[in-house]
Structure formats: C-alpha cells, structure tokens
Write an enzyme that holds these catalytic residues in place. Sequence first.
Site, PDB file in Angstrom:
ATOM      1  N   LYS A   1      -2.375  -1.872   8.131  1.00 41.45           N
ATOM      2  CA  LYS A   1      -3.818  -1.894   8.328  1.00 41.45           C
ATOM      3  C   LYS A   1      -4.199  -3.074   9.216  1.00 41.45           C
ATOM      4  CE  LYS A   1      -8.039  -1.419   5.613  1.00 41.45           C
ATOM      5  NZ  LYS A   1      -8.609  -1.353   4.241  1.00 41.45           N
TER       6      LYS A   1
ATOM      7  N   ARG B   1      -0.639  -2.734  -6.491  1.00 44.09           N
ATOM      8  CA  ARG B   1      -0.950  -3.802  -5.518  1.00 44.09           C
ATOM      9  C   ARG B   1      -1.962  -4.783  -6.107  1.00 44.09           C
ATOM     10  NH1 ARG B   1      -1.276  -4.980   0.137  1.00 44.09           N
ATOM     11  NH2 ARG B   1      -3.403  -5.414   0.865  1.00 44.09           N
TER      12      ARG B   1
ATOM     13  N   HIS C   1      -4.360  -9.261   4.215  1.00 51.74           N
ATOM     14  CA  HIS C   1      -5.817  -9.231   4.343  1.00 51.74           C
ATOM     15  C   HIS C   1      -6.252 -10.049   5.553  1.00 51.74           C
ATOM     16  CE1 HIS C   1      -6.451  -8.349  -0.233  1.00 51.74           C
ATOM     17  NE2 HIS C   1      -6.201  -7.258   0.468  1.00 51.74           N
TER      18      HIS C   1
ATOM     19  N   TYR D   1      -9.603 -11.097  -6.521  1.00 52.52           N
ATOM     20  CA  TYR D   1      -8.584 -11.204  -7.568  1.00 52.52           C
ATOM     21  C   TYR D   1      -8.751 -12.460  -8.410  1.00 52.52           C
ATOM     22  CZ  TYR D   1      -6.501  -7.414  -4.943  1.00 52.52           C
ATOM     23  OH  TYR D   1      -6.314  -6.224  -4.311  1.00 52.52           O
TER      24      TYR D   1
ATOM     25  N   ARG E   1       0.859  -1.178   0.000  1.00 57.66           N
ATOM     26  CA  ARG E   1       0.000   0.000   0.000  1.00 57.66           C
ATOM     27  C   ARG E   1       0.899   1.233   0.000  1.00 57.66           C
ATOM     28  NH1 ARG E   1      -2.157  -3.463   4.110  1.00 57.66           N
ATOM     29  NH2 ARG E   1      -4.263  -4.244   3.612  1.00 57.66           N
TER      30      ARG E   1
ATOM     31  N   HIS F   1      -2.429   2.087  -5.860  1.00 57.15           N
ATOM     32  CA  HIS F   1      -3.065   0.832  -5.445  1.00 57.15           C
ATOM     33  C   HIS F   1      -3.229  -0.123  -6.621  1.00 57.15           C
ATOM     34  CE1 HIS F   1      -4.558  -0.739  -1.672  1.00 57.15           C
ATOM     35  NE2 HIS F   1      -5.527  -1.370  -2.305  1.00 57.15           N
TER      36      HIS F   1
END
Length: 314
Positions: A175, A242, A265, A274, A150, A239
């Site tokens: 995150k 990514r 994640h 994805y 990120r 992004h």
Amino acid sequence: MSRPVSKNFESLLTSAQRVILEKYVQYLRGLRLSSSTVVTYRNFIVFLLLFWKDRPLTDLNNAVIQRFTEIVVERRNYSISTHRQLISALKHFGDRFTESRLEPTMLQRPNKSRSLPAVLSKEEVIDLLRVTYNLKHRTILALMYSCGLRISEVLHLKLADIDLDRRQLVVRQSKGRKDRYIVLAESTIPLILNYVSSFKPQYYLFEGAQGGVYSASSIRAFLKRSRLRARIKKRLTPHTLRHSYATHLIENGVNLRLVQELLGHSKPETTMIYTHVAKKDLMAVQSPLDRALLELRTRDKDLLNKSLSGNIKG
C-alpha cells in the site's frame, strides 16, 4: 471498499458518457493511483454519469453533486469509509473536468469512524495457531501475525522475498507503493522450512492448487474454522491478526515510530490508534475498588463482613 458496479449499469452509458469515463480513468492512471483505486473511483463515476444523463458538464456544480451524494449514499447504504472514497472520486472528477462548475476543495468528506480495532490476546493467538492443523494454513496465520502482514501482502510474498539467513522478509510495493523489511520470528523459521519442504512452492510462497496466487477467500474460510475450534468469540478477520501484532508490539515497549515503519504506515496518526488499545499503561492503573479492598484488608480483615459506610441509613 465500494461494491462493484454491474456491467449492466455501465452498458446504460451513452457513447458521449463513455468518452468522459475513459478520460477520467486515464487521468487517474496519470496520477499513478493503484489499479484497485482506479476501479473503485470509476464505479462511482458511472453512477454520477447515469444520474447526470446527457446534460452538459458546464451545468454540473456542487449543489448537484450534493444531491447526487445524498441519493447514492442512502440507496446503496454506503459506510463512512465508502462515502469518503466517493467524495475523493468526485474531487478528482472536478480536477479533471475543469469546464464544469465543480469546486473540489468545497466537497467535504465525512469524518472517519473512530471505532477501536478488535485485538486478540497473546493467549488467543497461540490457541488459534494450535488448532490450525493444516501446515500451510498454520504457516500463513503465523506469518500474518508475527509480521503484521495485510492479506494482500501475504498472498503476494515470493520465495525470493524470504531471507532466512538474515531472518527477515521484504514486502514489496505494498500500500502506497512502498517496500519494507520485517524481522522474522525465530519460531516461524522451522515452520517455514517444514512447509516449503512439504508443499514445494515454485514462485509464490503460498500458491493455489494450480499454481499462481493463493486465494484470499481460502484464508478467510480456514481462519473462520480455526476461530470456531479455538472458541474465540471476538470478531476475527485476517486484519485482526495485524491489529493484534501492532498492539502487542506497543505493549512490549516497542517505539511507536518503529511500529509505524514495521506496519508500513505513511502517517503516525494511523499507528497511534493502537495506543488506545494497548493495555501496558492501563495495567499500571490500579482500580479504586482494588485499592479500597487492599486498604481494608490491611486495617482489619473482619471489616469486610461489616457495614463500612457511616452515612445515615434510610
């Protein structure tokens, strides 16, 4: 993200409303929410307090919140994601101020948008790096793509987070307040060494002209210039690199659970988007047009120059 609230709006709050706002902020911090989330939710509650004025909290109920939500979403043209953040802020408000008649569990967030992320081809990634002439800029883009970082993660990378001997870097407290290790691409190691030797950063891997954290706006600016030079027509943000990293990993056969771990994640559902973009399985599906033409060529090459259908012609 929500738009920041002007100080002029907050200055309109009464002293009693300021007390409520401060209690709310203290509650969010007690939940250990990130500072950016606290600021975002605080901004929403400023609007709520201005809407409700000095009426008692005991009169605040879900019907009032519904009217407030409809007004603020329309006037400020909130996106789906911002609308969802607003509802989350209001749910926390109801949890904190139990003297109100709010029922947080009854507040419904709109469904998330299911638009697929933009993804560069591998060739476009190489083109992008090739036309990024500045060494610092090229190193940033190469790391963002090859490690799936990120923009906030690449900005806060420290020299101590890079382990060239073990060929990995560590992303700290990203995150969800999680650390994770990522394998460095072999091809980025000479680039990193060259960059560090030339620019001599002191603490952060990428520093501003006066030291400290490098600017996110600078990354967006030089990425736009490189996109134009590479003649890439797709929408391209930091992004996107990514998204491209994750998609290419899946296309290369990397296990979905490992991709989830590399991206940091918390939920596998986030990573699964994805699989809808990756073309590995799609490429194995033969188009019916290709198959029909192949069958015709096998039977008689001259058939392609004749009318094939036996249906009655009008």
